[in-house]
Design an enzyme around this catalytic site. Structure first.
Site: not given
Length: 741
Positions: A264, A103
Site C-alpha cells: 500500500h 493477486h
C-alpha cells in the site's frame, strides 16, 4: 447496493489475494454425484492434451534462449509507456503490475498447496473474472506485446510475476531476487472455490469466521474485505480476518504487516463511479462479456471509462503522496494522521484524515496540479489497532531499512512459495540465501554409492531382520507426503525421521522407530567402512529398503524384478524443517494403506483416495495398480486386514483384483463397524473377507472396474507386477528435481 454489484471487494489494494484452495477430501464439486460415485477428473491430465505446444517442448530448454536482461529492460520501458486505451495512473503501470503479480501469487493455499502463480491460472475462468481481479485483464493485455516478442522462451506464469518484481525495483524497492521456472496451464483449474457470495455474505453462514479450507471470506474475494467483515467498518474484526487469511497461506504476522504496508506504499484504488450509476455503467466480467470485447470485461461507460473515471473495488484514493516511489510514508500516515470514516464516490467504506497537511496530500493520478487527501482501508487501520500487528508496524515505522528488508523477503516468499524447492528455480537472479519455507535439503558433500555398493546395501537390508512389510510401509510413508500442487514433500530429506512426521499417527511412530533405528545402523556401518568418501543417506536407504521389500515380495510370488534405484537424496536436519508448515502435509486419510484419522466419513473415503493419488501425480491405472499391490503386500495401517483379499498376504500378485471381482463373494455392510464391508461366500454363507469403501470402489465404479478387470485377467499377472513396480518407482522419485527425469 454497491456490494451486490462488485461484492464489496477491494480489488486495487495489495492487501488482497485470492483463495485457490479446497479441503483435502475433494478437489472438485461433486454435487451431481451419488454417494456411491467417485469423481476421477483430478487424475486426468487434460492440460497436456489441451496444450498447443509440441510434444517435445521443454520450457527449461526454451528458456535458455531468453535474453533476460533485454526482457527486463523491455519491462522497465513498458512501465512508463501509457496507452490511451488504458492510461497509467501517475504515468506508471508499476503499481498496476504489482497488484497483478500479488493477486496471481496470492491465491496460494498452504492447506493443500493449490493456487499460486505457477501455471498462470489467472488467465482463465473463473479467476480471470473474479470480482477481486477487476481490470487485471487490462494488465495482462499490456504485457501481451512482450509475451508476443519473446514467445515460448518465457511463460505467462513467469512474466506475470516478473512484471510486479521489475515494477518494485523501478520504484526504489530492490527485490532480493527472482526465479524463473513456472510453467503454464492451458485450461482453468476445476477447483471448489467455496460458498457463493450470496451464501457467504449471510452472517448465519459465515458467522464472522473464515472457512479454513478456503481462507477467503467468499468465492471471488481475495482474502478479506478491505471495508471490513461483510463490508462493515469493524477494525477489530478486520484484524482477525487478516490474520486467519494470511496464516492460511503460510505468512506470519510480521510478513503480513510487511506485505500490506509495503504493497500500500504504491498506487491507488478505483471507485470513481457514483454509487447510483454503478449498476447501469459497469459491464460483466470477462467470462460473460460480449464477444466483441475480445476477452476484456468490466466495460465502463461512465465518463471516459478509464483514467479518473475508472471503477474497480469501489474504494477511491491513494495511501501516500508518492504512489510510485518506495518509502515508509504509509506507516507515517498511519500513525501521524487522525482517521475518520467516510464513503467513496461509489459508496464504499474508507477512511480519510481530519488533520492532513499539504505535504500529506496525494497527487491526482491523471490531472496535474490536483490534490486529494490520502485514504486508508479498514484493514489498514487494523495494522495499528491490533496488538499483534501493531508490534510490527511500530517496529517498521521506527526502522525503515528493516521494513524494506522484510518486505523484500516477504515478497519473494509470496511470489515463489508455490514453486517448491530451490532446485526447481532457473535463471540468473536466484538469491543465494536459503529460506526454511523452501524446505531445504543439504547438498551432498560426498561420493554417491556405486552399483556394487547398492548391491551390498540391499543384502545388508535383507539380513537386517526387517520384514518386507516394514520396509515397504516406511518407504511409502516417506515418499507419499509429496504434493504436486506446490512440489513439497517426498522422500528427499528423510523428514520421516524428524518432527513432525515421525510422530504422525499414520506413520505408527513406535513401529517406525524400529525400522529407522535398524536403517541408521546399516547407514553408520556402511559409511564407516568406506575410505573413498562414499556415503549413503538415510533418505536413500529408506527408498532402497522399500525396493528390497517389493523385490522380495515379488520373488515370493514367483516373479523376478529389478527395481530401479537412483541415489542422491540427502538428509535434512530438524533446523531445516518448519514443524508447523510440514504438519500441513499430514493427510486425513490414505486409501493406499486404508488409513483414516476418523475425520472423514466412510462414504467420502474413495474420493479422498483420488485426492491423494492426484497429489502424487498418478493417473487412474497407476492408482489402481498401487492399491491392488499394496493390499496384496499386506501393508495396511495398523495391520488392518480390510481389503487384504488374498490367501498369500505379503506376496506381490494380482489376487486383490481376482478376488474382488469373484462373483462367488457377496458383499454386505457390516453391522458392527461403520465403513466396513463383509465378503460372504454365496454358497456357505461364511465370511471370507473384509473391505473398506476404498477397496470396493474398484468393483463399483465403472472406470475403475474396467482397469481392475485388466489386472485380474489370465495372462496379465506379470503385467500387474511390472506396472506396480513402475508406479512404485514413480512415487519414490517424486520431488527428485535434482535429477533429470
Amino acid at each position: 447496493m454497491l456490494k451486490k454489484i462488485v461484492t464489496a471487494l477491494g480489488m486495487s489494494g495489495m492487501l488482497l489475494a485470492s483463495s485457490n484452495a479446497i479441503a483435502e477430501d475433494t478437489t472438485t464439486k461433486n454435487d451431481n454425484l451419488s454417494p456411491q460415485s467417485v469423481d476421477l477428473s483430478p487424475l486426468r491430465n487434460l492440460n497436456k492434451l489441451d496444450s498447443p505446444m509440441d510434444k517435445d517442448y521443454n520450457y527449461h530448454q526454451a528458456f535458455k534462449k531468453l535474453d533476460t536482461e533485454q526482457l527486463k529492460k523491455d519491462m522497465q520501458d513498458l512501465l512508463t509507456q501509457s496507452q490511451d486505451w488504458w492510461p497509467a495512473d501517475f504515468g506508471n503501470y508499476g503499481p498496476f503490475f504489482i497488484r497483478l503479480s500479488w493477486h496471481d501469487a496470492g491465491t496460494y493455499r498452504i492447506y493443500d498447496g493449490r493456487g499460486g502463480a505457477n501455471r498462470g491460472q489467472q488467465r482463465f475462468s473463473p479467476l480471470n473474472s473474479w470480482p477481486d481481479n477487476v481490470n487485471l485483464d487490462k494488465a495482462r493485455q499490456l504485457l501481451w506485446p512482450i509475451k508476443q516478442k519473446y514467445g515460448d522462451a518465457v511463460s505467462w506464469s513467469d512474466l506475470i510475476v516478473l512484471a510486479g518484481t521489475v515494477s518494485l525495483e523501478s520504484m526504489g524497492m530492490k527485490p532480493i531476487g527472482f526465479a524463473f521456472g513456472r510453467e503454464d496451464d492451458w485450461q482453468g483449474d476445476d477447483t471448489n472455490w467455496g460458498l457463493s457470495p450470496e451464501e457467504i455474505m449471510s452472517s448465519n453462514v459465515r458467522d464472522g469466521k473464515l472457512a479454513p479450507a478456503y481462507a477467503a471470506t467468499q468465492m471471488g474475494l481475495i482474502y478479506v474485505n478491505p471495508e471490513g467483515p461483510d463490508g462493515k467498518p469493524d477494525i477489530k474484526g478486520a484484524a482477525s480476518e487478516i490474520r486467519q487469511a494470511f496464516r492460511a497461506m503460510g505468512m506470519t504476522d510480521k510478513e503480513t504487516v510487511a506485505l500490506i504496508a509495503g504493497g500500500h506504499t504504491f498506487g491507488k484504488t478505483h471507485g470513481a463511479v457514483p454509487e447510483d450509476k454503478v449498476k447501469q455503467t459497469i459491464g460483466p466480467a470477462p467470462d460473460k462479456a460480449p464477444i466483441e470485447q475480445q476477452g476484456l470485461g468490466w466495460h465502463n461507460s461512465y465518463g471516459t471509462g478509464n483514467g479518473d473515471d475508472t471503477m474497480g473495488s469501489g474504494l477511491e484514493g491513494s495511501w501516500t503522496s508518492t504512489p510510485t516511489f518506495w518509502n515508509h510514508d504509509f506507516l507515517h500516515n498511519l500513525y501521524n494522521l487522525d482517521w475518520k470514516k467516510t464513503l467513496s464516490p461509489a459508496g464504499a467504506h474508507q477512511w480519510t484524515p481530519t488533520n492532513a497537511k499539504p505535504e500529506n496530500m496525494v497527487p491526482d493520478a491523471h490531472k496535474p496540479g490536483v490534490k486529494h487527501k490520502p485514504i486508508m482501508f479498514t484493514t489498514d487501520l487494523a495494522l495499528k489497532e491490533d496488538d499483534g500487528f501493531n508490534k510490527y508496524t511500530q517496529e517498521f515505522y521506527n526502522n525503515p531499512e528493516e521494513f524494506k528488508e522484510e518486505f523484500a523477503k516477504a515478497w519473494f516468499k509470496l511470489t515463489h512459495r508455490d514453486m517448491g524447492p530451490k532446485s526447481r528455480y532457473i535463471g540468473p537472479w536466484i538469491p543465494e540465501q536459503n529460506f526454511i519455507w523452501q524446505d531445504p535439503v543439504p547438498a551432498a558433500d560426498y561420493k554417491q554409492v556405486s552399483t556394487q555398493d547398492i548391491a551390498q546395501l540391499e543384502q545388508d537390508i535383507i539380513n537386517s531382520g526387517l520384514t518386507n512389510q516394514q520396509l515397504i510401509k516406511t518407504a511409502w510413508d516417506s515418499a507419499s507426503t509429496y504434493r504436486k500442487t506446490d512440489y513439497r514433500g517426498g522422500s528427499n530429506g528423510a523428514r520421516i525421521a524428524l518432527a513432525p512426521e515421525k510422530d504422525w499417527q499414520m506413520n505408527e511412530p513406535a513401529k517406525l522407530e524400529v525400522v529407522l533405528t535398524k536403517l541408521k545402523e546399516i547407514q553408520t556401518n556402511f559409511n564407516n567402512s568406506k575410505t573413498d568418501g562414499t556415503k549413503v543417506s538415510l533418505a536413500d536407504l529408506i527408498v532402497l529398503g522399500g525396493n528390497v521389500g517389493v523385490e522380495q515380495a515379488a520373488k515370493q510370488a514367483g516373479y523376478n524384478i529389478q527395481m530401479p534405484f537412483v541415489p542422491g537424496r540427502t538428509d535434512a536436519t530438524q533446523a531445516q524443517t518448519d514443524i508447523e508448515s510440514f504438519n500441513y502435509l499430514k493427510t486425513k486419510s490414505d486409501g493406499f494403506i486404508n488409513y483414516t484419522d476418523g475425520s472423514v466419513s466412510a462414504d467420502k473415503l474413495p474420493q479422498t483416495l483420488v485426492e491423494k493419488a492426484s497429489m502424487l501425480d498418478l493417473n487412474i491405472p497407476e492408482m489402481t495398480v498401487l492399491v491392488g499391490g499394496m493390499r496384496a503386500l499386506d501393508v495396511n495401517y495398523d495391520n488392518s486386514q480390510e481389503g487384504v483379499l488374498t490367501t498369500t498376504p505379503g506376496q506381490l500378485n494380482n489376487s486383490f483384483f481376482v478376488n474382488l471381482l469373484d462373483m462367488s463373494t457377496q458383499w454386505k455392510k457390516s453391522d458392527k463397524k461403520d465403513g466396513e464391508y463383509i465378503g460372504i461366500d454365496r454358497k456357505t454363507g461364511k465370511q471370507k473377507w473384509t473391505a473398506s469403501p476404498v477397496d470396493l470402489i474398484f468393483g463399483s465404479n465403472s472406470e475403475l472396474k474396467a482397469v481392475a478387470q485388466v489386472y485380474a485377467e489370465n495372462g496379465n499377472e506379470q503385467k500387474f507386477v511390472n506396472d506396480f513396480a513402475k508406479a512404485w518407482h514413480k512415487v519414490m522419485m517424486l520431488g527428485r528435481f535434482d535429477v533429470q527425469q
